[in-house]
Write a protein that holds these residues in place. Structure first.
Motif, PDB file in Angstrom:
ATOM      1  N   GLY A 248       0.819  -1.193   0.000  1.00  0.00           N
ATOM      2  CA  GLY A 248       0.000   0.000   0.000  1.00  0.00           C
ATOM      3  C   GLY A 248       0.856   1.247   0.000  1.00  0.00           C
ATOM      4  O   GLY A 248       2.080   1.188  -0.053  1.00  0.00           O
ATOM      5  N   SER A 249       0.208   2.401   0.072  1.00  0.00           N
ATOM      6  CA  SER A 249       0.932   3.667  -0.025  1.00  0.00           C
ATOM      7  C   SER A 249       1.641   4.047   1.266  1.00  0.00           C
ATOM      8  O   SER A 249       2.520   4.896   1.260  1.00  0.00           O
ATOM      9  N   ASP A 250       1.263   3.428   2.405  1.00  0.00           N
ATOM     10  CA  ASP A 250       1.850   3.830   3.666  1.00  0.00           C
ATOM     11  C   ASP A 250       3.017   2.961   4.095  1.00  0.00           C
ATOM     12  O   ASP A 250       3.759   3.333   4.999  1.00  0.00           O
ATOM     13  N   GLN A 251       3.195   1.792   3.486  1.00  0.00           N
ATOM     14  CA  GLN A 251       4.324   0.938   3.823  1.00  0.00           C
ATOM     15  C   GLN A 251       4.609  -0.029   2.675  1.00  0.00           C
ATOM     16  O   GLN A 251       3.736  -0.291   1.851  1.00  0.00           O
ATOM     17  N   PRO A 252       5.831  -0.554   2.596  1.00  0.00           N
ATOM     18  CA  PRO A 252       6.191  -1.425   1.473  1.00  0.00           C
ATOM     19  C   PRO A 252       5.619  -2.827   1.634  1.00  0.00           C
ATOM     20  O   PRO A 252       5.067  -3.183   2.675  1.00  0.00           O
ATOM     21  N   ASP A 383      12.685   5.928   2.840  1.00  0.00           N
ATOM     22  CA  ASP A 383      13.254   4.798   2.113  1.00  0.00           C
ATOM     23  C   ASP A 383      12.247   4.217   1.125  1.00  0.00           C
ATOM     24  O   ASP A 383      11.057   4.529   1.160  1.00  0.00           O
ATOM     25  N   MET A 384      12.761   3.333   0.271  1.00  0.00           N
ATOM     26  CA  MET A 384      11.919   2.601  -0.684  1.00  0.00           C
ATOM     27  C   MET A 384      12.425   1.163  -0.758  1.00  0.00           C
ATOM     28  O   MET A 384      13.636   0.928  -0.752  1.00  0.00           O
ATOM     29  N   LEU A 385      11.501   0.203  -0.817  1.00  0.00           N
ATOM     30  CA  LEU A 385      11.860  -1.215  -0.856  1.00  0.00           C
ATOM     31  C   LEU A 385      11.466  -1.831  -2.192  1.00  0.00           C
ATOM     32  O   LEU A 385      10.341  -1.653  -2.658  1.00  0.00           O
ATOM     33  N   MET A 386      12.405  -2.577  -2.791  1.00  0.00           N
ATOM     34  CA  MET A 386      12.134  -3.303  -4.037  1.00  0.00           C
ATOM     35  C   MET A 386      12.662  -4.726  -3.882  1.00  0.00           C
ATOM     36  O   MET A 386      13.778  -4.935  -3.418  1.00  0.00           O
ATOM     37  N   ILE A 387      11.832  -5.713  -4.261  1.00  0.00           N
ATOM     38  CA  ILE A 387      12.237  -7.121  -4.206  1.00  0.00           C
ATOM     39  C   ILE A 387      12.279  -7.628  -5.648  1.00  0.00           C
ATOM     40  O   ILE A 387      11.248  -7.980  -6.233  1.00  0.00           O
TER      41      ILE A 387
END
Length: 406
Positions: A248-252, A383-387
């Protein structure tokens, strides 16, 4: 009146307003807020003038230099600046904190903003290598016996930076390998990549503590507080988001909620289940290097206490030293991993990207803190998280495990 005397006069006016509001047990009025802001602008301008004057005076002294009869002035070599080794050290060395200690008398409203703090890790603090020698680097997940560092979950993943608040990216789901030997002029093979479109949103994380004015004014105390409590709490939150973020927009979206990871069912005990996870990953992703096994401390303890029929420990004995492994793969604990789950695989494709560097802010513009000589110190970053490749990580169910039967 000198610049410094003018600055003292401005600060005294601000202090008078603050004292009046405290004595009357109220917040600043609209008129007082406007006055405070005007005084702050004037104080900032005076500080800048004082700073420029000091720099000009220092430059003049450097140009003139000490002279001896018959000798030319020798140039003054500036003292080289060393990179801060921690966020606490970077904060107390910031211009904002130095200006606070130099210019603000006791009781004046506190407003310190140290943005974009950077630290430089000391890769070999005990190195005696000659200048120019190559310092050996250790890959995440491996144990450096020369300069041992505690392995953590965050040390396994890739760290980087980004300037975006939102991106759509391609998650690699599968690779069809069609590599083959071909004759001259023949059609060359084409391997295919199966991908999914995933989204990544920047998220803000922050934490703060209240300190006394005496703590704030002491370099060592405030630096150690930032390096222990605040950065530790932020790291714990980041670890929780990387593992358990719901999206969602509030957490990764964290690893445990990302489709495409390898799911491994429980079989007999933790040893058999983890072995299956390693084998299945090696079959699914040829050439994969299994980086680590991440366990909840309770499950890790179950491994440590496993014994054979003669009551001998199967892992490192309680008083032994050395790395803790399973099938040669390092074991790392994280209290955020759910009990009964184990993460196995290569975590390099998990990317935690920093959008806004860490900022430390300290302020006490409220009646309660001002009356009690307290200041709120807040650490904040974005920060931003990508898997990128979920299939390189196996989530194994190890619930219901018991030590091996004797």
């Amino acid at each position: 009146m000198s610049l410094k005397d003018q600055l003292k006069d401005v600060l005294a006016q601000a202090n008078t307003l603050a004292t009046k509001a405290q004595d009357e047990k109220r917040d600043f009025t609209d008129e007082e807020n406007t006055t405070i802001l005007d005084l702050k602008k004037k104080a900032d301008g005076l500080r800048e003038q004082i700073r420029n004057a000091d720099e000009a005076q220092a430059a003049f002294k450097a140009l003139a230099g000490p002279k001896e009869e018959g000798k030319a002035a020798s140039p003054v070599e500036p003292k080289p600046e060393t990179a801060a080794k921690s966020y606490g050290e970077a904060f107390v060395r910031s211009k904002a904190y130095e200006a606070f200690k130099a210019d603000q008398p006791h009781g004046t409203p506190v407003n310190i903003t140290a943005r974009q703090l950077h630290v430089k890790a000391d890769t070999a603090p005990l190195s005696t290598a000659l200048p120019g020698a190559i310092v050996p680097q250790m890959l995440p997940g491996y144990t450096d016996l020369t300069y041992p560092q505690p392995n953590t979950f965050l040390s396994l993943i890739s760290m980087g930076t980004t300037s975006s608040s939102y991106v759509q990216y391609r998650q690699l789901v599968a690779v069809t390998n069609n590599a083959a030997k071909v004759k001259e002029g023949d059609l060359k093979p084409l391997s295919t990549l199966s991908t999914n479109v995933a989204e990544a949103h920047a998220f803000t994380l922050a934490d703060g503590v209240k300190v006394t004015n005496q703590e704030l004014a002491d370099d060592g105390i405030i630096s150690s507080l930032i390096d222990t409590v605040l950065t530790r709490n932020l790291d714990s939150y980041k670890e929780n988001m990387v593992l358990n973020g719901t999206g969602g927009s509030d957490q990764p979206t964290g690893i445990l909620n990302t489709p495409g990871t390898l799911s491994v069912a429980y079989d007999k005990d933790i040893v058999h289940t983890v072995s299956h996870a390693i084998t299945q990953l090696q079959q699914l992703v040829p050439g994969i290097s299994i980086q680590a096994i991440v366990l909840n401390p309770v499950d890790n303890e179950a491994l440590n206490l496993m014994q054979d029929k003669n009551d001998r420990y199967l892992s490192n004995a309680p008083f032994a030293t050395g790395p803790f492994t399973l099938f040669g793969v390092p074991r790392i604990t994280s209290s955020i991993v759910p009990q009964g789950k184990a993460l196995v695989g290569d975590f390099h494709s998990v990317q935690l990207l920093r959008k806004t560097p860490l900022s430390i802010l300290a302020f006490n513009q409220n009646e309660d803190d001002a009356r009690h000589n307290l200041t709120y110190v807040r650490a904040e970053e974005e920060d931003m998280l990508m898997i990128r490749e979920p299939k390189r990580i196996a989530v194994a169910t190890i619930a219901g495990t018991t030590p091996a039967a004797k």
